[in-house]
Structure formats: C-alpha cells, structure tokens
Write an enzyme that holds these catalytic residues in place. Sequence first.
Site, PDB file in Angstrom:
ATOM      1  CG  LEU A  84      -3.498   7.883  -4.842  1.00  0.00           C
ATOM      2  CD1 LEU A  84      -3.127   9.323  -5.167  1.00  0.00           C
ATOM      3  CD2 LEU A  84      -4.821   7.495  -5.492  1.00  0.00           C
ATOM      4  N   PRO A  85      -1.709   4.005  -6.261  1.00  0.00           N
ATOM      5  CG  PRO A  85      -2.943   2.835  -7.858  1.00  0.00           C
ATOM      6  CD  PRO A  85      -2.942   4.105  -7.069  1.00  0.00           C
ATOM      7  CE  LYS A 136       6.837   0.095   0.745  1.00  0.00           C
ATOM      8  NZ  LYS A 136       6.388  -1.039   1.552  1.00  0.00           N
TER       9      LYS A 136
HETATM   10  P1  NAD Z   1      -4.559  -0.669  -4.898  1.00  0.00           P
HETATM   11  O1  NAD Z   1      -4.353  -0.662  -6.363  1.00  0.00           O
HETATM   12  O2  NAD Z   1      -5.291  -1.804  -4.235  1.00  0.00           O
HETATM   13  O3  NAD Z   1      -5.327   0.676  -4.434  1.00  0.00           O
HETATM   14  C1  NAD Z   1      -5.166   1.916  -5.037  1.00  0.00           C
HETATM   15  C2  NAD Z   1      -6.507   2.650  -4.986  1.00  0.00           C
HETATM   16  O4  NAD Z   1      -6.328   3.949  -5.585  1.00  0.00           O
HETATM   17  C3  NAD Z   1      -7.622   1.946  -5.750  1.00  0.00           C
HETATM   18  O5  NAD Z   1      -8.794   1.877  -4.965  1.00  0.00           O
HETATM   19  C4  NAD Z   1      -7.824   2.835  -6.977  1.00  0.00           C
HETATM   20  O6  NAD Z   1      -9.152   2.802  -7.474  1.00  0.00           O
HETATM   21  C5  NAD Z   1      -7.465   4.180  -6.406  1.00  0.00           C
HETATM   22  N1  NAD Z   1      -7.107   5.176  -7.421  1.00  0.00           N
HETATM   23  C6  NAD Z   1      -6.323   5.019  -8.522  1.00  0.00           C
HETATM   24  N2  NAD Z   1      -6.243   6.171  -9.213  1.00  0.00           N
HETATM   25  C7  NAD Z   1      -7.001   7.062  -8.551  1.00  0.00           C
HETATM   26  C8  NAD Z   1      -7.329   8.418  -8.769  1.00  0.00           C
HETATM   27  N3  NAD Z   1      -6.855   9.099  -9.832  1.00  0.00           N
HETATM   28  N4  NAD Z   1      -8.133   9.051  -7.883  1.00  0.00           N
HETATM   29  C9  NAD Z   1      -8.622   8.386  -6.805  1.00  0.00           C
HETATM   30  N5  NAD Z   1      -8.354   7.086  -6.546  1.00  0.00           N
HETATM   31  C10 NAD Z   1      -7.549   6.445  -7.397  1.00  0.00           C
HETATM   32  O7  NAD Z   1      -3.106  -0.502  -4.267  1.00  0.00           O
HETATM   33  P2  NAD Z   1      -2.655  -0.851  -2.762  1.00  0.00           P
HETATM   34  O8  NAD Z   1      -2.260  -2.278  -2.690  1.00  0.00           O
HETATM   35  O9  NAD Z   1      -3.662  -0.284  -1.817  1.00  0.00           O
HETATM   36  O10 NAD Z   1      -1.290   0.010  -2.697  1.00  0.00           O
HETATM   37  C11 NAD Z   1      -1.310   1.428  -2.585  1.00  0.00           C
HETATM   38  C12 NAD Z   1       0.133   1.882  -2.427  1.00  0.00           C
HETATM   39  O11 NAD Z   1       0.685   1.293  -1.244  1.00  0.00           O
HETATM   40  C13 NAD Z   1       1.050   1.471  -3.593  1.00  0.00           C
HETATM   41  O12 NAD Z   1       1.952   2.501  -3.861  1.00  0.00           O
HETATM   42  C14 NAD Z   1       1.757   0.231  -3.041  1.00  0.00           C
HETATM   43  O13 NAD Z   1       3.043   0.054  -3.633  1.00  0.00           O
HETATM   44  C15 NAD Z   1       1.862   0.563  -1.567  1.00  0.00           C
HETATM   45  N6  NAD Z   1       1.897  -0.581  -0.652  1.00  0.00           N
HETATM   46  C16 NAD Z   1       1.095  -1.670  -0.840  1.00  0.00           C
HETATM   47  C17 NAD Z   1       1.169  -2.732   0.060  1.00  0.00           C
HETATM   48  C18 NAD Z   1       0.293  -3.969  -0.094  1.00  0.00           C
HETATM   49  O14 NAD Z   1       0.562  -4.968   0.617  1.00  0.00           O
HETATM   50  N7  NAD Z   1      -0.731  -3.937  -0.938  1.00  0.00           N
HETATM   51  C19 NAD Z   1       2.047  -2.680   1.150  1.00  0.00           C
HETATM   52  C20 NAD Z   1       2.810  -1.538   1.336  1.00  0.00           C
HETATM   53  C21 NAD Z   1       2.729  -0.481   0.429  1.00  0.00           C
END
Ligand code: NAD
Length: 295
Positions: A64-65, A170
């Site tokens: 999740l975000p 992290k």
């Molecule tokens: P994102 O925003 O693309 O995805 C998050 C997903 O969670 C979305 O599909 C959203 O609809 C869903 N979501 C939000 N609230 C929700 C809820 N209440 N119930 C169900 N689903 C829900 O984010 P991301 O890029 O996939 O990143 C996710 C995590 O990983 C973050 O914490 C980020 O910091 C970390 N991260 C991201 C990256 C990257 O390169 N994108 C790399 C390493 C770590």
Amino acid sequence: MNIAFIGLGNMGAPMARNLIKAGHRLLVVDVNAAVLQQFADEGAQVAASPRQAAAECELLITMLPAASHVRAVYLGEDGVLAGLRAGTPAVDCSTIDPGTIRDVAAQAAKQGVVLADAPVSGGTGGAAAGTLTFMVGAPEAAFAQLQPVLAQMGRSIVHCGEVGTGQIAKICNNLLLGISMIGVAEAMALGDALGIDTQVLAGIINTSTGRCWSSDTYNPWPGVIDTAPAARGYSGGFAAQLMLKDLGLATEAARQAQQPVMLGALAQQLYQAMNQRGEGGLDFSAIVNGYRRPR
Ligand code: NAD
C-alpha cells in the site's frame, strides 16, 4: 497456496503476477476497480474486502502507499485483522514508519497473528522481473515461513531483525537514493550546460567513481537509458510524492533519534518544491527538470 494480495499498484501488480506465475491462487483487493478487472481476467479471485480476503487465505501480503492506508486496511471495520485466523502469516511490503508497523503488529499479535514488515527495493522493473530485494523484519520462525514465497518475487531476501527493522533498512536506503538521484541530475545537467555529449558523460560516470544506481540503471537524463522512466516522460516508476514520503520518514526518524541528516533534509525540500510545481506524480528522477535549461 491461497494468497491474499492487497494493493495492486505500480509495485503490487507485478509482484502479484509473479505469484500467479508461480502457481499460487490469488485473492485480490484494491480500491481501483480497473485493476481488479485485469486481475480477474488473469485468473485471480476478487475479494469483497480485506476482511474476506484475510479469512480465506493461507498467507496475506499488502503493498500500500503509506501508513494511513496500512492502518485502514489492517485495523478498519472490514479490515484484515477482523478476518485473519490465528496462525496465518501476514507481511506488509509497503514503505512506512517503523512505529506504525510495530503498532499494527502488536495488535495482530493479540489475536495470534505474526505480522512481518518486508519493504522492497528494486523499483517497478525489479518487481516485474522478480528481482526485488526484501528487507524483512520478523521473528526467525516467521522469516523462515515467508522466505520461499518472497523468493518468488525477489532475488535477495534479507532478515534484518525483529518487526520494524525492515523499515529502518528501507528508509536509510531511500534517504541515500533520494540524495544520489539529485547528485546525478546535477552532474548530468552541468555536463550538458558545459557542452559534453550526455551519453559520453553517462558512460564516463558509469565506469568511474561517480557510478551509482541512479546513474547506471535509472539515469534521469532522457536518452541515456532506454528502460529508465526518463525515456518515457517520467511515467510509471517511483512517484516523486512517494520519495517525498520516504524522506519525511527518514527525517522524522532522525529527529526522534536526534541524528543529523543534512543532505536528507535538503533533498526533502527539493522534492517538496517538485511536488509544489505539480510534478509529484512523475517519477522522482524528473527532479532533473529543475536543472534543465529551456531549449
Ligand atoms: P501505488 O500508489 O502505485 O499503489 C498502491 C495501490 O494500493 C494502488 O493500486 C491503490 O489503489 C491501492 N490502495 C490504496 N488504498 C487502498 C485500500 N484502502 N485498500 C486497497 N487498496 C488500496 O504505489 P506503489 O508505487 O505500488 O508503492 C507501494 C509501496 O511500495 C509504497 O509504500 C512505496 O513507497 C513502496 N515502493 C515503491 C517503489 C516504486 O518504485 N514504485 C519501490 C519500492 C517501494
């Protein structure tokens, strides 16, 4: 294995797809109906709520975000903890503060559930290729249980210590990443302004002492690396607002530990300014736009 996967965004979707490929049966939850339809078409079962997914799974994974989403998904009325049976392992792969995961894990422990933290590194490319690094905070026995499944989504599965230590690893890594990306952007823009071919400059940096992931894999200068977000208008990578969140986690943790993070604080301000310019949804490497001269 029946695996509940909650959060199918830029990272979660490719991670979940690797589990489907590995032969698992997935129960998926997201607030985005379009992504749920895609997963249904790919053979996953769409659950009505985190509670239902948790009740029907043998392992639960969330991606999740931010901390507020993790709290809502685990602790809400129809949340994970309302459905998860004692003894079912759970792991949160989101990047959040160590305090939140320890708090949610303590609440899970009251009902016989071990919740681990396993934030990842490797970006969306690593998520698709199944080459992520997982930084796992969990008791030994829970780590041993999670390791084989995490290995189907990643190449390096590291046990960092007890719950919360994955997040510590992290946020320290991302503090450095946020700073190193700005350093590469600054160097590439200076080289361009002084008149060197940016491909030549990148080649030199990447075989010299300035080399780092931000220069050799994710270079912010367009045209240097075909697979980097810079080659596709800074879309679809690691959003600047998520980097801003991570630098906030690092500076807040540093404040609590009374530890100086001078470059981290400056980097946080630069991503804040980027966000204010309306570019928070772009990949964080678009920080280079603040250095580029109008052509
Ligand atoms: P994102 O925003 O693309 O995805 C998050 C997903 O969670 C979305 O599909 C959203 O609809 C869903 N979501 C939000 N609230 C929700 C809820 N209440 N119930 C169900 N689903 C829900 O984010 P991301 O890029 O996939 O990143 C996710 C995590 O990983 C973050 O914490 C980020 O910091 C970390 N991260 C991201 C990256 C990257 O390169 N994108 C790399 C390493 C770590």
